[in-house]
Design a protein around this motif. Structure first.
Motif, PDB file in Angstrom:
ATOM      1  N   ALA A 287       0.005   7.652 -30.296  1.00 31.67           N
ATOM      2  CA  ALA A 287       1.051   7.391 -31.287  1.00 31.67           C
ATOM      3  C   ALA A 287       0.475   6.735 -32.535  1.00 31.67           C
ATOM      4  O   ALA A 287       0.851   7.078 -33.672  1.00 31.67           O
ATOM      5  CB  ALA A 287       2.144   6.517 -30.680  1.00 31.67           C
ATOM      6  N   SER A 288      -0.459   5.802 -32.346  1.00 31.52           N
ATOM      7  CA  SER A 288      -1.094   5.149 -33.490  1.00 31.52           C
ATOM      8  C   SER A 288      -1.896   6.148 -34.318  1.00 31.52           C
ATOM      9  O   SER A 288      -1.871   6.121 -35.549  1.00 31.52           O
ATOM     10  CB  SER A 288      -2.012   4.023 -33.012  1.00 31.52           C
ATOM     11  OG  SER A 288      -1.293   3.071 -32.259  1.00 31.52           O
ATOM     12  N   GLY A 289      -2.598   7.046 -33.639  1.00 27.34           N
ATOM     13  CA  GLY A 289      -3.362   8.060 -34.349  1.00 27.34           C
ATOM     14  C   GLY A 289      -2.490   8.998 -35.157  1.00 27.34           C
ATOM     15  O   GLY A 289      -2.844   9.388 -36.278  1.00 27.34           O
ATOM     16  N   CYS A 290      -1.322   9.350 -34.608  1.00 26.36           N
ATOM     17  CA  CYS A 290      -0.401  10.232 -35.333  1.00 26.36           C
ATOM     18  C   CYS A 290       0.101   9.565 -36.606  1.00 26.36           C
ATOM     19  O   CYS A 290       0.312  10.239 -37.630  1.00 26.36           O
ATOM     20  CB  CYS A 290       0.784  10.600 -34.436  1.00 26.36           C
ATOM     21  SG  CYS A 290       0.362  11.727 -33.089  1.00 26.36           S
ATOM     22  N   MET A 291       0.294   8.249 -36.566  1.00 24.93           N
ATOM     23  CA  MET A 291       0.755   7.547 -37.764  1.00 24.93           C
ATOM     24  C   MET A 291      -0.377   7.338 -38.767  1.00 24.93           C
ATOM     25  O   MET A 291      -0.168   7.373 -39.981  1.00 24.93           O
ATOM     26  CB  MET A 291       1.361   6.188 -37.369  1.00 24.93           C
ATOM     27  CG  MET A 291       2.698   6.299 -36.655  1.00 24.93           C
ATOM     28  SD  MET A 291       3.485   4.698 -36.373  1.00 24.93           S
ATOM     29  CE  MET A 291       2.499   4.103 -35.000  1.00 24.93           C
ATOM     30  N   ALA A 292      -1.577   7.116 -38.268  1.00 29.46           N
ATOM     31  CA  ALA A 292      -2.703   6.797 -39.162  1.00 29.46           C
ATOM     32  C   ALA A 292      -3.365   8.029 -39.760  1.00 29.46           C
ATOM     33  O   ALA A 292      -3.900   7.970 -40.867  1.00 29.46           O
ATOM     34  CB  ALA A 292      -3.744   5.975 -38.406  1.00 29.46           C
ATOM     35  N   LEU A 293      -3.328   9.149 -39.044  1.00 32.55           N
ATOM     36  CA  LEU A 293      -4.070  10.332 -39.474  1.00 32.55           C
ATOM     37  C   LEU A 293      -3.660  10.840 -40.859  1.00 32.55           C
ATOM     38  O   LEU A 293      -4.532  11.125 -41.694  1.00 32.55           O
ATOM     39  CB  LEU A 293      -3.925  11.435 -38.426  1.00 32.55           C
ATOM     40  CG  LEU A 293      -4.799  12.671 -38.636  1.00 32.55           C
ATOM     41  CD1 LEU A 293      -6.271  12.285 -38.671  1.00 32.55           C
ATOM     42  CD2 LEU A 293      -4.551  13.693 -37.540  1.00 32.55           C
ATOM     43  N   PRO A 294      -2.337  10.984 -41.168  1.00 33.98           N
ATOM     44  CA  PRO A 294      -1.988  11.463 -42.523  1.00 33.98           C
ATOM     45  C   PRO A 294      -2.511  10.553 -43.631  1.00 33.98           C
ATOM     46  O   PRO A 294      -2.960  11.040 -44.677  1.00 33.98           O
ATOM     47  CB  PRO A 294      -0.446  11.484 -42.495  1.00 33.98           C
ATOM     48  CG  PRO A 294      -0.083  11.584 -41.059  1.00 33.98           C
ATOM     49  CD  PRO A 294      -1.130  10.817 -40.336  1.00 33.98           C
ATOM     50  N   VAL A 295      -2.479   9.248 -43.406  1.00 30.19           N
ATOM     51  CA  VAL A 295      -2.973   8.307 -44.415  1.00 30.19           C
ATOM     52  C   VAL A 295      -4.474   8.488 -44.603  1.00 30.19           C
ATOM     53  O   VAL A 295      -4.985   8.513 -45.746  1.00 30.19           O
ATOM     54  CB  VAL A 295      -2.649   6.856 -44.008  1.00 30.19           C
ATOM     55  CG1 VAL A 295      -3.163   5.877 -45.065  1.00 30.19           C
ATOM     56  CG2 VAL A 295      -1.153   6.683 -43.804  1.00 30.19           C
ATOM     57  N   LEU A 296      -5.198   8.626 -43.518  1.00 31.68           N
ATOM     58  CA  LEU A 296      -6.653   8.798 -43.604  1.00 31.68           C
ATOM     59  C   LEU A 296      -7.017  10.110 -44.300  1.00 31.68           C
ATOM     60  O   LEU A 296      -7.982  10.169 -45.067  1.00 31.68           O
ATOM     61  CB  LEU A 296      -7.263   8.762 -42.206  1.00 31.68           C
ATOM     62  CG  LEU A 296      -7.163   7.428 -41.457  1.00 31.68           C
ATOM     63  CD1 LEU A 296      -7.739   7.565 -40.056  1.00 31.68           C
ATOM     64  CD2 LEU A 296      -7.892   6.334 -42.221  1.00 31.68           C
ATOM     65  N   MET A 297      -6.241  11.157 -44.023  1.00 29.73           N
ATOM     66  CA  MET A 297      -6.505  12.437 -44.680  1.00 29.73           C
ATOM     67  C   MET A 297      -6.302  12.329 -46.181  1.00 29.73           C
ATOM     68  O   MET A 297      -7.088  12.874 -46.974  1.00 29.73           O
ATOM     69  CB  MET A 297      -5.602  13.517 -44.084  1.00 29.73           C
ATOM     70  CG  MET A 297      -5.873  13.840 -42.623  1.00 29.73           C
ATOM     71  SD  MET A 297      -7.514  14.521 -42.328  1.00 29.73           S
ATOM     72  CE  MET A 297      -7.394  16.071 -43.200  1.00 29.73           C
ATOM     73  N   ASN A 298      -5.245  11.631 -46.585  1.00 30.40           N
ATOM     74  CA  ASN A 298      -4.991  11.451 -48.017  1.00 30.40           C
ATOM     75  C   ASN A 298      -6.100  10.640 -48.686  1.00 30.40           C
ATOM     76  O   ASN A 298      -6.565  10.967 -49.785  1.00 30.40           O
ATOM     77  CB  ASN A 298      -3.637  10.769 -48.241  1.00 30.40           C
ATOM     78  CG  ASN A 298      -2.476  11.662 -47.855  1.00 30.40           C
ATOM     79  OD1 ASN A 298      -2.601  12.885 -47.846  1.00 30.40           O
ATOM     80  ND2 ASN A 298      -1.341  11.061 -47.526  1.00 30.40           N
ATOM     81  N   ILE A 299      -6.535   9.570 -48.022  1.00 29.77           N
ATOM     82  CA  ILE A 299      -7.610   8.741 -48.563  1.00 29.77           C
ATOM     83  C   ILE A 299      -8.905   9.535 -48.675  1.00 29.77           C
ATOM     84  O   ILE A 299      -9.638   9.447 -49.675  1.00 29.77           O
ATOM     85  CB  ILE A 299      -7.814   7.490 -47.682  1.00 29.77           C
ATOM     86  CG1 ILE A 299      -6.593   6.574 -47.781  1.00 29.77           C
ATOM     87  CG2 ILE A 299      -9.068   6.740 -48.093  1.00 29.77           C
ATOM     88  CD1 ILE A 299      -6.338   6.023 -49.170  1.00 29.77           C
ATOM     89  N   LYS A 300      -9.195  10.333 -47.656  1.00 29.72           N
ATOM     90  CA  LYS A 300     -10.392  11.161 -47.684  1.00 29.72           C
ATOM     91  C   LYS A 300     -10.357  12.125 -48.862  1.00 29.72           C
ATOM     92  O   LYS A 300     -11.363  12.319 -49.561  1.00 29.72           O
ATOM     93  CB  LYS A 300     -10.501  11.942 -46.372  1.00 29.72           C
ATOM     94  CG  LYS A 300     -11.726  12.844 -46.275  1.00 29.72           C
ATOM     95  CD  LYS A 300     -13.005  12.052 -46.245  1.00 29.72           C
ATOM     96  CE  LYS A 300     -14.202  12.956 -46.021  1.00 29.72           C
ATOM     97  NZ  LYS A 300     -15.474  12.216 -46.023  1.00 29.72           N
ATOM     98  N   GLN A 301      -9.190  12.712 -49.121  1.00 29.58           N
ATOM     99  CA  GLN A 301      -9.055  13.651 -50.235  1.00 29.58           C
ATOM    100  C   GLN A 301      -9.260  12.949 -51.585  1.00 29.58           C
ATOM    101  O   GLN A 301      -9.919  13.477 -52.479  1.00 29.58           O
ATOM    102  CB  GLN A 301      -7.679  14.310 -50.181  1.00 29.58           C
ATOM    103  CG  GLN A 301      -7.475  15.405 -51.214  1.00 29.58           C
ATOM    104  CD  GLN A 301      -6.134  16.075 -51.065  1.00 29.58           C
ATOM    105  OE1 GLN A 301      -5.317  15.693 -50.226  1.00 29.58           O
ATOM    106  NE2 GLN A 301      -5.885  17.093 -51.873  1.00 29.58           N
ATOM    107  N   VAL A 302      -8.708  11.749 -51.728  1.00 30.18           N
ATOM    108  CA  VAL A 302      -8.869  10.992 -52.970  1.00 30.18           C
ATOM    109  C   VAL A 302     -10.330  10.627 -53.200  1.00 30.18           C
ATOM    110  O   VAL A 302     -10.861  10.722 -54.325  1.00 30.18           O
ATOM    111  CB  VAL A 302      -7.987   9.726 -52.941  1.00 30.18           C
ATOM    112  CG1 VAL A 302      -8.304   8.818 -54.119  1.00 30.18           C
ATOM    113  CG2 VAL A 302      -6.516  10.102 -52.944  1.00 30.18           C
TER     114      VAL A 302
END
Length: 393
Positions: A287-302
């Motif tokens: 559950a924690s990974g599901c919440m954190a993954l979109p944020v990490l993907m956005n940061i990686k893209q930036v």
């Protein structure tokens, strides 16, 4: 979570169309079946020779036309459902990135030791969920050896939970009586609530169970001081047995949500006695990974767009802090660097003015020995202290 909600909305549309399609198909097919049966009955009753062939031909043609129109209509509506299903796939592609390896360390599971820990975590999760046969198969295929002493508590826990779901309180009551002292040390109300629920089940039997209910009320004696008000309510309900508890001021005693509540209480207290968390560590991590993954993907893209080097290093720590909500807040463990003991509520951590943190017992020993003037970590200058609180991790 917003992405999940978007996909869920599309999925609900598809499910709604499937249900409506099923009802409409059933109605149209039943209607056709009735008309065909009526036509067959007419042919049997009057016979082909007695019937007007022109009328019979028109009737048959109309029946065939209705069948053809119904088939075309159902095929058209079924084609529309295919379009809705494809929209679900497009919603998944639009809201989720299929390639997530960019935010994951490639060598995280290369170590055989880590693979073993992962397999053990999955097996424990399966045991918690009562999927015993699947857990055994995974142990055989992965080569993980689970000691029987670890399996047995989960086997017993699932056996009792299954009985509670069937509204059978006997196994849970026997377990609670066996572990009474340990439950009392936890200030648990489990045993009382089990007896209370069994007493209510006797009330459901009406006036025929009055004597048995009175005799069973003796089980409330050890809990009289802590649950006096609840016991008074239970005993007062006996007055209305003849007319039915459901027709009395005590009808709230018959609420069905009590069974779900007792399952949750039993799971919580049983896990506490076993030294386990109420929720599976694998479920919490997922559950924690599901919440954190979109944020990490956005940061990686930036980071990639701005060509910032050295920010993303794939180390143990994250490049930013991600809020996972209060449900995922856990207190970190602090051990005193002087006494080598874990701190607790009775022996909390204390922060020195130099920034170091020690336990209160260590502080008292340093104070009594007159060594507080000099920092125990060889920092210069005098020291004062202030309470230090456990940080959330």
């Amino acid at each position: 979570m917003e992405q999940c909600a978007c996909v869920e909305r599309e999925l609900e549309k598809v499910l709604h169309r499937f249900v409506m399609y099923g009802h409409q198909s059933e109605e149209r097919l039943d209607e056709l079946l009735r008309s065909v049966c009526e036509l067959r009955g007419q042919l049997v009753t009057f016979g082909v020779q007695d019937a007007d062939l022109s009328v019979l031909s028109q009737t048959m043609a109309q029946c065939c036309k209705n069948i053809k129109e119904t088939v075309q209509l159902l095929a058209s509506r079924h084609k529309d459902i295919h379009g809705s299903v494809s929209k679900v796939g497009k919603a998944i592609d639009r809201n989720f990135d299929a390639e997530v390896s960019a935010v994951v360390a490639e060598t995280v599971w290369d170590s055989p030791e880590r693979q073993k820990y992962l397999s053990e975590t999955i097996v424990e999760h399966l045991y918690r969920q009562g999927m015993l046969s699947v857990a055994e198969d995974l142990c055989q295929e992965s080569g993980v050896v689970i000691d029987m002493s670890m399996k047995q508590p989960f086997l017993e826990l699932n056996r009792i939970l299954e009985a509670l779901r069937m509204q059978n309180l006997r196994p849970a009551l026997e377990w609670a009586v066996t572990n009474r002292q340990r439950l009392l040390d936890l200030n648990s109300t489990l045993e009382f609530k089990l007896h209370r629920l069994y007493f209510i089940s006797l009330l459901n039997g009406g006036i025929t169970n009055q004597l048995e209910a009175l005799q069973y009320a003796r089980h409330f004696q050890p809990f009289a001081s802590q649950h006096q008000r609840d016991i008074q309510i239970l005993m007062g309900s006996l007055v209305y047995l003849r007319h039915g508890i459901e027709n009395s001021p005590y009808r709230s005693l018959l609420e069905t949500n009590q069974w779900a509540e007792i399952c949750n209480i039993f799971t919580r207290d049983a896990c506490a006695l076993l030294g386990l968390s109420v929720e599976s560590p694998l479920s919490v991590s997922f559950a924690s990974g599901c919440m954190a993954l979109p944020v990490l993907m956005n940061i990686k893209q930036v980071i990639e767009q701005r060509q910032c080097s050295g920010v993303w290093t794939h180390k143990d720590e994250l490049p930013i802090e991600i809020d996972l909500g209060k449900k995922c807040w856990y207190h970190s463990v602090f051990a005193c660097p002087i006494l080598r003991q874990q701190t607790s509520e009775s022996n909390p951590p204390m922060k020195l003015i130099c920034g170091h943190v020690i336990s209160r017992d260590a502080l008292n020993k340093l104070t009594n020995a007159g060594n507080l003037d000099q920092d125990p970590f060889s920092c210069t200058g005098r020291n004062t202290v202030s309470p230090a609180f456990y940080p959330h991790s």
